[in-house]
Scaffold this motif. Sequence first.
Motif, PDB file in Angstrom:
ATOM      1  N   VAL A  97       0.907  -1.103   0.028  1.00 39.17           N
ATOM      2  CA  VAL A  97      -0.061   0.045  -0.033  1.00 39.17           C
ATOM      3  C   VAL A  97       0.944   1.201  -0.067  1.00 39.17           C
ATOM      4  O   VAL A  97       1.785   1.488   0.768  1.00 39.17           O
ATOM      5  CB  VAL A  97      -1.238   0.060   1.277  1.00 39.17           C
ATOM      6  N   ILE A  98       0.800   2.119  -0.991  1.00 38.29           N
ATOM      7  CA  ILE A  98       1.191   3.503  -0.963  1.00 38.29           C
ATOM      8  C   ILE A  98       0.244   4.567  -0.285  1.00 38.29           C
ATOM      9  O   ILE A  98      -0.723   4.675  -0.940  1.00 38.29           O
ATOM     10  CB  ILE A  98       1.522   3.805  -2.248  1.00 38.29           C
ATOM     11  N   TRP A  99       0.595   5.062   0.811  1.00 37.44           N
ATOM     12  CA  TRP A  99      -0.381   5.935   1.394  1.00 37.44           C
ATOM     13  C   TRP A  99       0.199   7.422   0.815  1.00 37.44           C
ATOM     14  O   TRP A  99       1.095   8.262   1.165  1.00 37.44           O
ATOM     15  CB  TRP A  99      -0.225   5.960   2.829  1.00 37.44           C
ATOM     16  N   ALA A 100      -0.780   7.839  -0.215  1.00 38.90           N
ATOM     17  CA  ALA A 100      -0.371   9.193  -0.901  1.00 38.90           C
ATOM     18  C   ALA A 100      -1.405  10.055  -0.223  1.00 38.90           C
ATOM     19  O   ALA A 100      -2.419  10.822  -0.999  1.00 38.90           O
ATOM     20  CB  ALA A 100      -0.733   9.281  -2.372  1.00 38.90           C
ATOM     21  N   THR A 101      -1.498  10.143   1.053  1.00 41.10           N
ATOM     22  CA  THR A 101      -2.616  10.834   1.848  1.00 41.10           C
ATOM     23  C   THR A 101      -2.166  11.855   2.373  1.00 41.10           C
ATOM     24  O   THR A 101      -2.798  12.451   3.285  1.00 41.10           O
ATOM     25  CB  THR A 101      -3.048   9.773   3.171  1.00 41.10           C
ATOM     26  N   GLY A 102      -0.874  12.627   1.921  1.00 43.02           N
ATOM     27  CA  GLY A 102      -0.624  14.136   2.277  1.00 43.02           C
ATOM     28  C   GLY A 102       0.123  14.197   3.651  1.00 43.02           C
ATOM     29  O   GLY A 102       0.681  13.091   4.266  1.00 43.02           O
ATOM     30  N   TYR A 103       0.199  15.303   4.110  1.00 47.53           N
ATOM     31  CA  TYR A 103       1.042  15.742   5.163  1.00 47.53           C
ATOM     32  C   TYR A 103       0.354  16.583   6.182  1.00 47.53           C
ATOM     33  O   TYR A 103      -0.601  17.326   5.845  1.00 47.53           O
ATOM     34  CB  TYR A 103       2.354  16.380   4.785  1.00 47.53           C
ATOM     35  N   GLY A 104       0.689  16.666   7.283  1.00 47.13           N
ATOM     36  CA  GLY A 104       0.453  17.754   8.298  1.00 47.13           C
ATOM     37  C   GLY A 104       1.638  18.522   8.749  1.00 47.13           C
ATOM     38  O   GLY A 104       2.754  18.061   8.763  1.00 47.13           O
ATOM     39  N   VAL A 105       1.194  19.840   9.484  1.00 47.50           N
ATOM     40  CA  VAL A 105       2.388  20.422  10.020  1.00 47.50           C
ATOM     41  C   VAL A 105       2.836  19.808  11.487  1.00 47.50           C
ATOM     42  O   VAL A 105       1.942  19.250  12.018  1.00 47.50           O
ATOM     43  CB  VAL A 105       1.858  22.056  10.101  1.00 47.50           C
ATOM     44  N   ASP A 106       3.843  20.226  11.955  1.00 48.91           N
ATOM     45  CA  ASP A 106       4.261  19.932  13.203  1.00 48.91           C
ATOM     46  C   ASP A 106       4.913  21.013  13.806  1.00 48.91           C
ATOM     47  O   ASP A 106       6.329  21.131  13.588  1.00 48.91           O
ATOM     48  CB  ASP A 106       5.253  18.722  13.049  1.00 48.91           C
ATOM     49  N   PHE A 107       4.096  21.814  14.465  1.00 47.29           N
ATOM     50  CA  PHE A 107       4.646  22.911  15.281  1.00 47.29           C
ATOM     51  C   PHE A 107       4.717  22.884  16.613  1.00 47.29           C
ATOM     52  O   PHE A 107       4.629  23.846  17.246  1.00 47.29           O
ATOM     53  CB  PHE A 107       3.914  24.234  14.714  1.00 47.29           C
ATOM     54  N   GLY A 108       4.639  21.692  17.133  1.00 50.95           N
ATOM     55  CA  GLY A 108       4.616  21.305  18.317  1.00 50.95           C
ATOM     56  C   GLY A 108       5.853  21.908  19.299  1.00 50.95           C
ATOM     57  O   GLY A 108       5.788  22.242  20.627  1.00 50.95           O
ATOM     58  N   TRP A 109       6.798  22.370  18.718  1.00 50.47           N
ATOM     59  CA  TRP A 109       8.108  22.798  19.418  1.00 50.47           C
ATOM     60  C   TRP A 109       8.114  24.473  19.426  1.00 50.47           C
ATOM     61  O   TRP A 109       8.745  25.125  19.952  1.00 50.47           O
ATOM     62  CB  TRP A 109       9.252  22.759  18.420  1.00 50.47           C
ATOM     63  N   ILE A 110       6.974  24.932  18.983  1.00 50.86           N
ATOM     64  CA  ILE A 110       6.535  26.352  19.023  1.00 50.86           C
ATOM     65  C   ILE A 110       5.828  26.679  20.494  1.00 50.86           C
ATOM     66  O   ILE A 110       4.510  26.510  20.504  1.00 50.86           O
ATOM     67  CB  ILE A 110       5.894  27.035  17.940  1.00 50.86           C
ATOM     68  N   ASP A 111       6.589  27.160  21.534  1.00 46.23           N
ATOM     69  CA  ASP A 111       5.717  27.396  22.791  1.00 46.23           C
ATOM     70  C   ASP A 111       5.226  28.960  22.987  1.00 46.23           C
ATOM     71  O   ASP A 111       5.815  29.691  23.640  1.00 46.23           O
ATOM     72  CB  ASP A 111       6.785  26.969  23.834  1.00 46.23           C
ATOM     73  N   VAL A 112       4.544  29.427  21.803  1.00 53.06           N
ATOM     74  CA  VAL A 112       4.136  30.769  21.698  1.00 53.06           C
ATOM     75  C   VAL A 112       2.601  30.587  21.373  1.00 53.06           C
ATOM     76  O   VAL A 112       2.380  29.652  20.452  1.00 53.06           O
ATOM     77  CB  VAL A 112       4.838  31.443  20.752  1.00 53.06           C
ATOM     78  N   PRO A 113       1.722  31.314  21.969  1.00 52.46           N
ATOM     79  CA  PRO A 113       0.407  31.070  21.672  1.00 52.46           C
ATOM     80  C   PRO A 113      -0.137  31.777  20.165  1.00 52.46           C
ATOM     81  O   PRO A 113      -0.737  32.577  19.953  1.00 52.46           O
ATOM     82  CB  PRO A 113      -0.389  32.101  22.776  1.00 52.46           C
ATOM     83  N   VAL A 114       0.491  30.883  19.212  1.00 49.37           N
ATOM     84  CA  VAL A 114       0.074  31.388  17.831  1.00 49.37           C
ATOM     85  C   VAL A 114      -0.660  30.353  16.877  1.00 49.37           C
ATOM     86  O   VAL A 114      -0.767  30.235  15.702  1.00 49.37           O
ATOM     87  CB  VAL A 114       1.553  31.698  17.220  1.00 49.37           C
ATOM     88  N   LEU A 115      -0.983  29.099  17.623  1.00 45.14           N
ATOM     89  CA  LEU A 115      -1.524  27.891  17.024  1.00 45.14           C
ATOM     90  C   LEU A 115      -2.953  27.803  17.250  1.00 45.14           C
ATOM     91  O   LEU A 115      -3.366  28.018  18.394  1.00 45.14           O
ATOM     92  CB  LEU A 115      -0.737  26.637  17.163  1.00 45.14           C
ATOM     93  N   ASP A 116      -3.701  27.315  16.168  1.00 42.87           N
ATOM     94  CA  ASP A 116      -5.106  27.070  16.591  1.00 42.87           C
ATOM     95  C   ASP A 116      -5.332  25.628  17.216  1.00 42.87           C
ATOM     96  O   ASP A 116      -4.238  24.946  17.341  1.00 42.87           O
ATOM     97  CB  ASP A 116      -5.975  27.174  15.172  1.00 42.87           C
ATOM     98  N   ALA A 117      -6.565  25.106  17.450  1.00 44.14           N
ATOM     99  CA  ALA A 117      -6.798  23.940  17.954  1.00 44.14           C
ATOM    100  C   ALA A 117      -6.385  22.602  17.187  1.00 44.14           C
ATOM    101  O   ALA A 117      -6.208  21.700  17.411  1.00 44.14           O
ATOM    102  CB  ALA A 117      -8.202  23.985  18.159  1.00 44.14           C
TER     103      ALA A 117
END
Length: 407
Positions: free
Chosen positions: A337-357
């Motif tokens: 199976v090839i999962w061509a299902t895209g990507y998500g961002v990973d900004f867990g290292w940003i400890d600043v209140p700038v990310l949504d839910a």
Amino acid sequence: MPVERVETLVIGGGQAGLVMSHRLKQRGLSHLVLERHRIAERWRSERWDGLKFQFPNWSVRLPEFSFPHTEPDGFASTDAIVDFIDAYAAFVAPPIRCGVEATRLRRRDGGSGFIAETTDGAIEAQNVVVATGPYQRALVPDLLRDDAIVQVHASRYKNPEQLPPGAVLVAGAGASGAQIAEELHRAGRRVFLSVGRHTRLPRRYRGRDLIWWLSELGIDQTTTEQRGPSRLLPVISGAYGGHTIDFRRFAACGMTLLGRLKAARDGVIEIAPDLAESLASGDVVYATFLNMVDAHVQLHGLDFPDEPAARAHLPDPPCVSAPWLRVDVGAENINAVIWATGYGVDFGWIDVPVLDAHGEPVHRNGITDIPGLYFLGLQWLARMKSSFLSGVGDDAAVLADHIAGRG
């Protein structure tokens, strides 16, 4: 340990980070670029061998730096794009440190600015541009987690020989999934392709490439606010000389089209009955675009030849008129199976209140409500063209001007 101080810190050394450095240099603004691996690392390690860039050579450029080519209407290999970005890095000569990862970003205690904790110590900066791109976390469903079957995300797929003999299921029919499915089919594999909602557009129409038309019609300048809820980008391919992706033609050539994968149990995958609906939705987008081009040609009296063949509609293949609702992996000899299902961002290292839910950055054209914090290189950052290699330069110029205005 002493804290290093810089005026502006750019995190990420791909094309976005390099262009940001170029724009800052043009304005005489001091800065430092951090790259956790090598320049353009994802181009080097997360692309398959046979990939062809989706944009024609004539359209590939970075600020003050065009892509060298001998075939304007050809499509570049991954190696050629890597060489281009390397050459651009030499042209920009950014103040960059490779092999240094930012592990945490926080606001500076008791004042403006930020502290970036890195694998090479802490760095204090008045401004930070996060230019790590949109392809940070490969999305792989848990659908077949208990099955003894080879599963590879598209970012880890290299070539057909990497996979065991037998049929291959490609889950996802975006630009990557469509091109990989075609490559596997041409290599003699039986291919099952799961097709969801998509934006289907012609590779060329009336003598011009799609990218030319997107610019001519101003569609590539569509803003995030004008876009609507969909973030889908066109399903286009530069492989095999570049041609329009037509999933019915894929089926006519021997591929088996499936709807969205719903669930799996004991080696049997349940398929949603939505294939015909997804194809019809893609057809509407395709026909609407052709109508827009035709209207533009007529309005401006352009001398471009008619192309009635572009509107030819293949009949629905059996896998559409009588869609598969279940696939027995073993019975169909599906061994990969090839999962061509895209990507998500990973900004867990940003400890600043700038990310949504959802962990997505909240910004307007890359500028956040946190003074001095910016994002660059994300899809639809400001407009459709933000998602293109050649579009990052305009976005970076806006950010550089904003940083310069902060004094």
